[in-house]
Design an enzyme around this catalytic site. Sequence first.
Site, PDB file in Angstrom:
ATOM      1  N   ILE A  15       0.811  -1.227   0.000  1.00  0.00           N
ATOM      2  CA  ILE A  15       0.000   0.000   0.000  1.00  0.00           C
ATOM      3  C   ILE A  15       0.842   1.274   0.000  1.00  0.00           C
ATOM      4  O   ILE A  15       0.298   2.372   0.032  1.00  0.00           O
ATOM      5  CB  ILE A  15      -0.954   0.034   1.210  1.00  0.00           C
ATOM      6  CG1 ILE A  15      -0.158   0.022   2.526  1.00  0.00           C
ATOM      7  CG2 ILE A  15      -1.941  -1.114   1.166  1.00  0.00           C
ATOM      8  CD1 ILE A  15      -0.999   0.322   3.734  1.00  0.00           C
ATOM      9  N   GLY A  16       2.154   1.146  -0.003  1.00  0.00           N
ATOM     10  CA  GLY A  16       3.002   2.331   0.020  1.00  0.00           C
ATOM     11  C   GLY A  16       3.642   2.616   1.359  1.00  0.00           C
ATOM     12  O   GLY A  16       4.177   3.698   1.590  1.00  0.00           O
ATOM     13  N   LYS A  17       3.599   1.630   2.244  1.00  0.00           N
ATOM     14  CA  LYS A  17       4.145   1.809   3.597  1.00  0.00           C
ATOM     15  C   LYS A  17       5.644   2.083   3.582  1.00  0.00           C
ATOM     16  O   LYS A  17       6.135   2.945   4.314  1.00  0.00           O
ATOM     17  CB  LYS A  17       3.812   0.565   4.430  1.00  0.00           C
ATOM     18  CG  LYS A  17       4.409   0.511   5.826  1.00  0.00           C
ATOM     19  CD  LYS A  17       3.804  -0.613   6.634  1.00  0.00           C
ATOM     20  CE  LYS A  17       3.755  -1.941   5.920  1.00  0.00           C
ATOM     21  NZ  LYS A  17       5.096  -2.468   5.539  1.00  0.00           N
ATOM     22  N   LYS A  34      13.923  -2.103   9.469  1.00  0.00           N
ATOM     23  CA  LYS A  34      12.864  -3.091   9.231  1.00  0.00           C
ATOM     24  C   LYS A  34      13.362  -4.388   9.812  1.00  0.00           C
ATOM     25  O   LYS A  34      14.243  -5.037   9.242  1.00  0.00           O
ATOM     26  CB  LYS A  34      12.567  -3.247   7.742  1.00  0.00           C
ATOM     27  CG  LYS A  34      11.450  -4.255   7.501  1.00  0.00           C
ATOM     28  CD  LYS A  34      10.820  -4.112   6.136  1.00  0.00           C
ATOM     29  CE  LYS A  34       9.594  -5.027   6.034  1.00  0.00           C
ATOM     30  NZ  LYS A  34       8.833  -4.785   4.809  1.00  0.00           N
ATOM     31  N   GLU A 102       9.779  -0.141  10.542  1.00  0.00           N
ATOM     32  CA  GLU A 102       8.722  -0.558   9.626  1.00  0.00           C
ATOM     33  C   GLU A 102       8.325  -2.005   9.876  1.00  0.00           C
ATOM     34  O   GLU A 102       9.176  -2.898   9.895  1.00  0.00           O
ATOM     35  CB  GLU A 102       9.172  -0.397   8.178  1.00  0.00           C
ATOM     36  CG  GLU A 102       8.061  -0.738   7.183  1.00  0.00           C
ATOM     37  CD  GLU A 102       8.508  -0.702   5.737  1.00  0.00           C
ATOM     38  OE1 GLU A 102       7.722  -1.151   4.879  1.00  0.00           O
ATOM     39  OE2 GLU A 102       9.630  -0.255   5.460  1.00  0.00           O
ATOM     40  N   GLY A 103       7.027  -2.223  10.015  1.00  0.00           N
ATOM     41  CA  GLY A 103       6.508  -3.576  10.118  1.00  0.00           C
ATOM     42  C   GLY A 103       6.404  -4.216   8.748  1.00  0.00           C
ATOM     43  O   GLY A 103       6.949  -3.709   7.755  1.00  0.00           O
ATOM     44  N   ALA A 104       5.682  -5.330   8.663  1.00  0.00           N
ATOM     45  CA  ALA A 104       5.485  -6.023   7.392  1.00  0.00           C
ATOM     46  C   ALA A 104       3.991  -6.243   7.192  1.00  0.00           C
ATOM     47  O   ALA A 104       3.320  -6.774   8.080  1.00  0.00           O
ATOM     48  CB  ALA A 104       6.223  -7.357   7.378  1.00  0.00           C
ATOM     49  N   PRO A 187       0.188   9.864  -5.325  1.00  0.00           N
ATOM     50  CA  PRO A 187       0.960   8.999  -6.228  1.00  0.00           C
ATOM     51  C   PRO A 187       2.080   9.797  -6.894  1.00  0.00           C
ATOM     52  O   PRO A 187       1.879  10.964  -7.264  1.00  0.00           O
ATOM     53  CB  PRO A 187      -0.079   8.543  -7.259  1.00  0.00           C
ATOM     54  CG  PRO A 187      -1.408   8.803  -6.628  1.00  0.00           C
ATOM     55  CD  PRO A 187      -1.227   9.969  -5.723  1.00  0.00           C
ATOM     56  N   LEU A 188       3.243   9.197  -7.042  1.00  0.00           N
ATOM     57  CA  LEU A 188       4.396   9.866  -7.652  1.00  0.00           C
ATOM     58  C   LEU A 188       4.902   9.017  -8.815  1.00  0.00           C
ATOM     59  O   LEU A 188       5.234   7.851  -8.636  1.00  0.00           O
ATOM     60  CB  LEU A 188       5.509  10.059  -6.621  1.00  0.00           C
ATOM     61  CG  LEU A 188       5.182  10.951  -5.421  1.00  0.00           C
ATOM     62  CD1 LEU A 188       6.323  10.916  -4.410  1.00  0.00           C
ATOM     63  CD2 LEU A 188       4.898  12.381  -5.854  1.00  0.00           C
TER      64      LEU A 188
END
Length: 210
Positions: A15-17, A34, A102-104, A187-188
Amino acid sequence: MPFRPIIVTGTDTGIGKTVFAAALAGALGAHYWKPVQAGIEDEGTDAQRVAHLSGLPRERVLDEAYCLQTPCSPHLAAEIDGLAIDPARLSLPKVEGHLVVEGAGGVLVPLSRSQTYADQFASWGAPVVLVARTMLGTINHSLLSIEALRARSVPILGIAFVGDPVEDSEATICAMAGVKRLGRLPPLDPLEPGALRAAFAANFRLEDFA
């Protein structure tokens, strides 16, 4: 500067995390970690992507505790690799200043047959940013994720959206859950460090993460 960890988790996978975590870490001049990488894509690990997108010095992007080969839930990826994830290896690295962790996937992704990421977040006790896409289904996914975090008394810093603007969905989630809307990353295309840096600065307030 005191140690200040921030956990970045998501409502789902893909999702873009990682992109948001890169933007946040870069803006804060933080360290990034991570702890568990499950599967390595063509562009490399998430840590390698963050090192590229964030503009952080490479020494601020910390090595994973586990780098697993199979792109699936960490508990199963670990079993396939013939090991078990040891919670003792998941203690937060002590660094000076901010640490973006950061999680997963989503908050209830299992780390083992008995522990989810949300359980691990509860043991860390650090504030969480929930990243949610703005596509159809996000209200349900976001509210369920927030309930799971609150059931474990995990502090929620706020929610960060990724995608095109969907005002009603974003406002509904924040109102119904009583969480802060931190901003939305558009969005990029192309996705490159300068554009990401500018988009974060235009859509988020750094003081909300201080």
